[in-house]
Design a protein around this motif. Structure first.
Motif, PDB file in Angstrom:
ATOM      1  N   SER A  74       0.854  17.741 -11.372  1.00 17.41           N
ATOM      2  CA  SER A  74       0.879  19.343 -11.129  1.00 17.41           C
ATOM      3  C   SER A  74       1.887  19.972 -11.751  1.00 17.41           C
ATOM      4  CB  SER A  74       0.675  19.305  -9.744  1.00 17.41           C
ATOM      5  OG  SER A  74       1.983  19.010  -9.121  1.00 17.41           O
ATOM      6  N   GLU A  75       3.216  19.269 -11.770  1.00 12.86           N
ATOM      7  CA  GLU A  75       4.245  20.128 -12.612  1.00 12.86           C
ATOM      8  C   GLU A  75       3.990  20.194 -14.077  1.00 12.86           C
ATOM      9  OE1 GLU A  75       7.704  17.680 -12.061  1.00 12.86           O
ATOM     10  OE2 GLU A  75       7.620  18.130  -9.801  1.00 12.86           O
ATOM     11  N   LEU A 135       1.361   9.642  -5.573  1.00 15.30           N
ATOM     12  CA  LEU A 135       1.750  10.799  -5.201  1.00 15.30           C
ATOM     13  C   LEU A 135       2.839  11.151  -6.203  1.00 15.30           C
ATOM     14  CD1 LEU A 135       2.247  10.511  -1.336  1.00 15.30           C
ATOM     15  CD2 LEU A 135       0.523  11.726  -2.357  1.00 15.30           C
ATOM     16  N   SER A 136       3.603  10.553  -6.756  1.00 12.70           N
ATOM     17  CA  SER A 136       4.485  10.899  -7.907  1.00 12.70           C
ATOM     18  C   SER A 136       3.770  11.114  -8.993  1.00 12.70           C
ATOM     19  CB  SER A 136       5.385   9.509  -7.948  1.00 12.70           C
ATOM     20  OG  SER A 136       6.272   9.253  -6.954  1.00 12.70           O
ATOM     21  N   LYS A 137       2.700  10.303  -9.433  1.00  9.55           N
ATOM     22  CA  LYS A 137       1.899  10.835 -10.712  1.00  9.55           C
ATOM     23  C   LYS A 137       1.224  12.040 -10.368  1.00  9.55           C
ATOM     24  CE  LYS A 137       0.671   6.081 -12.393  1.00  9.55           C
ATOM     25  NZ  LYS A 137      -0.396   5.428 -12.604  1.00  9.55           N
ATOM     26  N   LEU A 138       0.938  12.431  -9.276  1.00 10.40           N
ATOM     27  CA  LEU A 138       0.136  13.574  -8.832  1.00 10.40           C
ATOM     28  C   LEU A 138       1.175  14.691  -8.870  1.00 10.40           C
ATOM     29  CD1 LEU A 138      -2.242  12.753  -6.023  1.00 10.40           C
ATOM     30  CD2 LEU A 138      -2.813  13.541  -8.287  1.00 10.40           C
ATOM     31  N   MET A 180       0.882  -1.332  -0.094  1.00 10.79           N
ATOM     32  CA  MET A 180      -0.128  -0.197  -0.062  1.00 10.79           C
ATOM     33  C   MET A 180       0.937   1.098  -0.213  1.00 10.79           C
ATOM     34  SD  MET A 180      -3.291  -0.803   2.363  1.00 10.79           S
ATOM     35  CE  MET A 180      -2.569  -1.422   3.740  1.00 10.79           C
ATOM     36  N   ASN A 181       1.790   0.948   0.674  1.00  6.45           N
ATOM     37  CA  ASN A 181       2.905   2.430   0.734  1.00  6.45           C
ATOM     38  C   ASN A 181       3.594   2.748  -0.728  1.00  6.45           C
ATOM     39  OD1 ASN A 181       2.654   3.250   3.513  1.00  6.45           O
ATOM     40  ND2 ASN A 181       4.300   1.886   4.134  1.00  6.45           N
ATOM     41  N   GLU A 182       3.875   1.595  -1.233  1.00 12.78           N
ATOM     42  CA  GLU A 182       4.433   1.728  -2.577  1.00 12.78           C
ATOM     43  C   GLU A 182       3.362   2.289  -3.549  1.00 12.78           C
ATOM     44  OE1 GLU A 182       6.091  -2.019  -4.033  1.00 12.78           O
ATOM     45  OE2 GLU A 182       7.229  -2.216  -2.068  1.00 12.78           O
ATOM     46  N   LYS A 183       2.180   1.845  -3.537  1.00 10.76           N
ATOM     47  CA  LYS A 183       1.066   2.312  -4.362  1.00 10.76           C
ATOM     48  C   LYS A 183       0.691   3.761  -4.054  1.00 10.76           C
ATOM     49  CE  LYS A 183      -1.333  -1.998  -5.574  1.00 10.76           C
ATOM     50  NZ  LYS A 183      -2.512  -2.595  -5.747  1.00 10.76           N
ATOM     51  N   ILE A 184       0.729   4.320  -2.924  1.00 10.50           N
ATOM     52  CA  ILE A 184       0.660   5.410  -2.400  1.00 10.50           C
ATOM     53  C   ILE A 184       1.499   6.377  -2.806  1.00 10.50           C
ATOM     54  CG2 ILE A 184       0.165   6.960  -0.292  1.00 10.50           C
ATOM     55  CD1 ILE A 184      -1.088   4.874   0.967  1.00 10.50           C
TER      56      ILE A 184
END
Length: 83
Positions: free
Chosen positions: A77-78, A70-73, A62-66
């Motif tokens: 956003s960039e 977050l990296s995708k977000l 779950m931490n890896e998926k989160i």
């Protein structure tokens, strides 16, 4: 010592031997029960360790998926603010 004294001593020894035998049998029974209890507790501990390993694995996944989301977000956003 007369014969009655000797017989009384043998009776006394016999009583003590019987007591020791009963005590040993009782301790053997208790030891067997404790061995069974130890085995049960070891099995329970093994099951808990397995469950904990599964939980840790799921938490890690779950931490890896989160972190991936977050990296995708962050990348999105960039792109949006940079574009």
């Amino acid at each position: 010592m007369n014969n009655e004294d000797i017989a009384a001593k043998f009776d006394d020894i016999h009583i003590h031997v019987d007591f020791l035998i009963e005590s040993c049998q009782s301790l053997q029974k208790e030891n067997a029960e404790l061995s069974v209890k130890i085995k049960e507790l070891e099995d329970q501990l093994e099951q808990k360790i397995k469950k904990e390993d599964v939980y840790v694995g799921r938490e890690s996944m779950m931490n890896e998926k989160i972190n991936g989301l977050l990296s995708k977000l962050d990348g999105f956003s960039e792109t949006v603010s940079g574009g």
